[in-house]
Enzyme design. Structure first.
Site, PDB file in Angstrom:
ATOM      1  N   TYR A 272      -6.238   7.114   3.486  1.00  0.00           N
ATOM      2  CA  TYR A 272      -6.467   6.011   2.551  1.00  0.00           C
ATOM      3  C   TYR A 272      -5.669   4.774   2.943  1.00  0.00           C
ATOM      4  O   TYR A 272      -6.199   3.662   3.002  1.00  0.00           O
ATOM      5  CB  TYR A 272      -6.101   6.410   1.118  1.00  0.00           C
ATOM      6  CG  TYR A 272      -5.928   5.182   0.263  1.00  0.00           C
ATOM      7  CD1 TYR A 272      -7.034   4.484  -0.206  1.00  0.00           C
ATOM      8  CD2 TYR A 272      -4.666   4.656   0.006  1.00  0.00           C
ATOM      9  CE1 TYR A 272      -6.894   3.307  -0.932  1.00  0.00           C
ATOM     10  CE2 TYR A 272      -4.510   3.488  -0.718  1.00  0.00           C
ATOM     11  CZ  TYR A 272      -5.632   2.822  -1.179  1.00  0.00           C
ATOM     12  OH  TYR A 272      -5.478   1.647  -1.866  1.00  0.00           O
TER      13      TYR A 272
ATOM     14  N   ASP B 157      -9.509   4.936  -3.477  1.00  0.00           N
ATOM     15  CA  ASP B 157      -8.370   5.375  -4.279  1.00  0.00           C
ATOM     16  C   ASP B 157      -8.899   5.938  -5.593  1.00  0.00           C
ATOM     17  O   ASP B 157     -10.115   6.126  -5.760  1.00  0.00           O
ATOM     18  CB  ASP B 157      -7.370   4.235  -4.487  1.00  0.00           C
ATOM     19  CG  ASP B 157      -7.879   3.158  -5.447  1.00  0.00           C
ATOM     20  OD1 ASP B 157      -9.072   3.182  -5.820  1.00  0.00           O
ATOM     21  OD2 ASP B 157      -7.069   2.286  -5.835  1.00  0.00           O
TER      22      ASP B 157
ATOM     23  N   GLU C 212       0.823  -1.211   0.000  1.00  0.00           N
ATOM     24  CA  GLU C 212       0.000   0.000   0.000  1.00  0.00           C
ATOM     25  C   GLU C 212       0.856   1.261   0.000  1.00  0.00           C
ATOM     26  O   GLU C 212       0.512   2.258  -0.637  1.00  0.00           O
ATOM     27  CB  GLU C 212      -0.958  -0.009   1.192  1.00  0.00           C
ATOM     28  CG  GLU C 212      -2.104  -0.999   1.061  1.00  0.00           C
ATOM     29  CD  GLU C 212      -2.990  -0.738  -0.154  1.00  0.00           C
ATOM     30  OE1 GLU C 212      -3.060   0.430  -0.611  1.00  0.00           O
ATOM     31  OE2 GLU C 212      -3.601  -1.696  -0.650  1.00  0.00           O
TER      32      GLU C 212
END
Length: 348
Positions: free
Chosen positions: A125, A143, A44
């Site tokens: 996020y 996203d 990520e």
């Protein structure tokens, strides 16, 4: 929204995902919670503002060299920055190391969004994605791919970035309590492979019969994007100083753009060409005809190239002398690597 909205979206989407999920080196199979939070976290961070295809080789290289938080936490800063070279957004690399060291000290990666947000380099996020994908927590993961899918599902006509709070609310409304990680990854896969920015393949989409954008006849019109202001133009000079068969490299300051990376010496990056300002030593500098251009997030850079040679016994400026034949192993950031390739060919 009616209580059954999450089910109306989640059930067909997860059915599609079970059959079509991308196979990625950090991803667990559909229906199985990730068993390696380290790999989810690392992926990520690497995926922030970077395409999957670019991340995969870096991810595989990192996990082979540093397979867990403890090994990464013990890495030398310079080694990690060199391994990251070319992936861009170098603040991520500095935060990656700081985060690994903090997690290693704590003993484990936190499970909740709120706790994850306290870690270096973990924003809203990334915290939501890790909580959902690594730990199966219900989290709202948005996203760029999810933004596109949701604005089309609900035909949200307000331009970006102002519409983002509504996108999050709509994503929250359709996110199920069960399989939240699979749902997030399914939305990403849908946006990547079917609900693409141009020419979306709506008839292959498991959600087209409940998509307001498809019903409008122009799904590609969403999301609506505000016009971008042109990027400022800056200019600089990179200095290729040779002694014997080695070139001078310096370490950029720890904070700021490309912080902590090895690089060629450079003068200021200014609104007008700085010519030989900032040369590392007095020498017979020659400004070459070649130029290097590079786009950063907030500005475009046009770089002149200057070369000089000093005698083997000459006093050395601060830095390290790197064999020109091995310059590709120096881990230079992309813009400096571009310059080094050009200048290395001149030297050969």
């Amino acid at each position: 929204m009616p209580d059954n909205v999450p089910r109306k979206i989640a059930v067909p989407l997860l059915t599609w995902y079970d059959a079509h999920a991308r196979r990625l080196p950090w991803r667990a199979p559909p229906g199985a919670n990730a068993t390696e939070p380290y790999r989810v976290w690392l992926s990520e961070v690497m995926l922030q503002q970077t395409q999957v295809a670019s991340v995969i080789p870096y991810f595989e290289k990192f996990t082979a060299r540093w397979p867990d938080f403890a090994s990464l936490a013990a890495a030398e800063d310079a080694d990690l920055m060199a391994a990251w070279a070319g992936l861009g957004y170098y603040a991520r690399a500095r935060n990656l190391l700081a985060c690994a060291r903090e997690v290693s000290a704590r003993g484990a990666l936190p499970r909740t969004e709120a706790e994850l947000r306290t870690l270096p380099g973990v924003g809203a996020y990334t915290a939501a994605a890790i909580a959902a994908i690594a730990f199966g927590e219900r989290a709202v993961v948005v996203d760029a791919n999810v933004e596109r899918v949701v604005t089309r599902l609900f035909a949200l006509a307000e331009p970006l970035p102002g519409v983002r709070p509504r996108i999050r609310d709509c994503t929250d409304a359709i996110t199920p309590a069960a399989r939240a990680g699979d749902f997030a990854q399914a939305m990403m896969d849908l946006g990547s492979s079917i609900c693409t920015a141009r020419a979306p393949r709506c008839l292959a989409c498991p959600l087209h019969d409940r998509c307001d954008g498809y019903a409008s006849g122009a799904p590609e019109a969403f999301p609506v994007k505000a016009k971008k202001a042109p990027k400022p133009q800056r200019y600089g000079t990179m200095f290729w100083l040779v002694r014997r068969d080695a070139v001078l490299l310096v370490r950029r300051p720890g904070k700021g753009l490309l912080g902590g990376m090895r690089a060629l010496p450079t003068g200021p990056w200014a609104d007008t060409p700085p010519l030989l300002e900032g040369a590392p030593v007095p020498a017979d500098w020659l400004l070459r005809d070649e130029r290097v251009s590079h786009g950063f997030t907030h500005f475009n850079l046009d770089v002149a190239l200057a070369t000089a040679t000093i005698a083997a016994h000459a006093g050395a400026p601060e830095g390290e002398w790197w064999p020109i034949a091995e310059i590709d192993s120096a881990g230079l950031p992309t813009v400096f690597a571009k310059a080094a390739r050009i200048l290395g060919r001149m030297h050969a």
